[in-house]
Design an enzyme around this catalytic site. Structure first.
Site, PDB file in Angstrom:
ATOM      1  N   CYS A 103     -76.630 -36.518  44.252  1.00  0.00           N
ATOM      2  CA  CYS A 103     -76.864 -35.133  44.631  1.00  0.00           C
ATOM      3  C   CYS A 103     -77.647 -35.133  45.941  1.00  0.00           C
ATOM      4  CB  CYS A 103     -77.561 -34.343  43.520  1.00  0.00           C
ATOM      5  SG  CYS A 103     -79.279 -34.772  43.209  1.00  0.00           S
TER       6      CYS A 103
ATOM      7  N   ASN B 131     -81.951 -36.106  44.741  1.00  0.00           N
ATOM      8  CA  ASN B 131     -82.105 -37.038  43.616  1.00  0.00           C
ATOM      9  C   ASN B 131     -83.337 -36.732  42.770  1.00  0.00           C
ATOM     10  OD1 ASN B 131     -82.552 -40.590  43.069  1.00  0.00           O
ATOM     11  ND2 ASN B 131     -81.157 -39.241  42.014  1.00  0.00           N
TER      12      ASN B 131
ATOM     13  N   ASP C 258     -77.289 -26.257  41.985  1.00  0.00           N
ATOM     14  CA  ASP C 258     -78.546 -26.990  42.122  1.00  0.00           C
ATOM     15  C   ASP C 258     -79.685 -26.157  41.544  1.00  0.00           C
ATOM     16  OD1 ASP C 258     -80.761 -28.450  42.875  1.00  0.00           O
ATOM     17  OD2 ASP C 258     -80.040 -28.829  44.905  1.00  0.00           O
TER      18      ASP C 258
ATOM     19  N   CYS D  36     -83.099 -33.460  40.710  1.00  0.00           N
ATOM     20  CA  CYS D  36     -82.653 -32.490  39.697  1.00  0.00           C
ATOM     21  C   CYS D  36     -81.340 -32.926  39.043  1.00  0.00           C
ATOM     22  CB  CYS D  36     -82.485 -31.100  40.304  1.00  0.00           C
ATOM     23  SG  CYS D  36     -84.029 -30.323  40.829  1.00  0.00           S
ATOM     24  N   ARG D  37     -80.237 -32.739  39.738  1.00  0.00           N
ATOM     25  CA  ARG D  37     -78.919 -32.924  39.130  1.00  0.00           C
ATOM     26  C   ARG D  37     -78.551 -34.378  38.855  1.00  0.00           C
ATOM     27  NH1 ARG D  37     -75.588 -29.647  43.460  1.00  0.00           N
ATOM     28  NH2 ARG D  37     -77.111 -30.752  44.740  1.00  0.00           N
ATOM     29  N   SER D  38     -78.648 -35.243  39.867  1.00  0.00           N
ATOM     30  CA  SER D  38     -78.198 -36.623  39.642  1.00  0.00           C
ATOM     31  C   SER D  38     -79.098 -37.401  38.691  1.00  0.00           C
ATOM     32  CB  SER D  38     -77.974 -37.366  40.964  1.00  0.00           C
ATOM     33  OG  SER D  38     -79.139 -37.427  41.750  1.00  0.00           O
TER      34      SER D  38
END
Length: 157
Positions: free
Chosen positions: A8, A11, A124, A13-15
Site C-alpha cells: 500500500c 505500510n 485507505d 494501514c492496509r498492507s
C-alpha cells in the site's frame, strides 16, 4: 516456498492489515510453513513504525496478531523474492509496476480476488477512518488469494 507481498502507500494501514489477516488464515489452514507473507509501502514516511492504531485495534478485535509487523518501503529485491505482489489501489499498482516492469505479471489488485465486488480498490482508512470496511475487503481478498494459491499450486485442502 510460495511468497506474497502486500503493498500500500505507507505500510501502516492496509498492507500490514492484509499481512496479519493472511498470516492468520495461513495458520488456520496449516500453511504457514509453505507460504511466506510480508508487506511494504511505496512511500518511506513510516519506515520502522508499527501498524496504525486503528489497524491494531481492529486486528485485536478479531483476535489477529500483528506482532513483528513494522513499516518498510518496497525494495528492488522484492521483485525477485516474491511470487505475488498484491496492491491495494491503482496508485499502488502504477507505482509498483513502474519500479519493475518485468514483474508486472506478478502484480495484482487485492479486489481482483474478491468475487462479485463493486469495489475497484481498497479504500485507505488512514483517510476514510473506516477500518472495518477495509478489514472486510482485506479478509475477502485474502480468502480469494488463498483459493487461487490452492488451485494454481495444487496444494491439498
Amino acid at each position: 516456498m510460495i511468497s506474497v507481498l502486500f503493498v500500500c502507500l505507507g505500510n501502516i494501514c492496509r498492507s500490514p492489515m492484509a499481512e496479519a489477516v493472511f498470516r492468520h488464515q495461513l495458520e488456520e489452514a496449516g500453511l504457514e510453513k509453505k507460504i511466506q507473507v510480508d508487506s511494504a509501502g511505496t512511500g518511506d514516511w513510516h519506515i520502522g513504525e508499527p501498524p496504525h492504531t486503528g489497524t491494531q485495534n481492529l486486528l485485536r478485535e478479531h483476535g489477529i496478531s500483528f506482532q513483528g509487523i513494522h513499516a518498510r518501503q518496497i525494495q528492488s529485491e522484492d521483485f525477485t523474492s516474491f511470487d505475488y505482489l498484491i496492491v491495494m489501489d491503482e496508485s499502488n499498482f502504477t507505482n509498483v509496476t513502474a519500479l519493475d516492469q518485468a514483474a508486472s505479471s506478478r502484480v495484482h489488485r487485492l479486489v481482483d480476488f474478491i468475487p462479485d465486488t463493486t469495489y475497484k480498490e481498497v479504500p485507505d482508512p488512514y483517510f476514510t477512518g473506516d477500518f472495518e470496511e477495509t478489514y472486510q475487503l482485506v479478509k475477502a481478498g485474502c480468502q480469494g488469494i488463498l483459493r487461487m494459491i490452492y488451485e494454481k499450486h495444487n496444494l491439498p485442502y
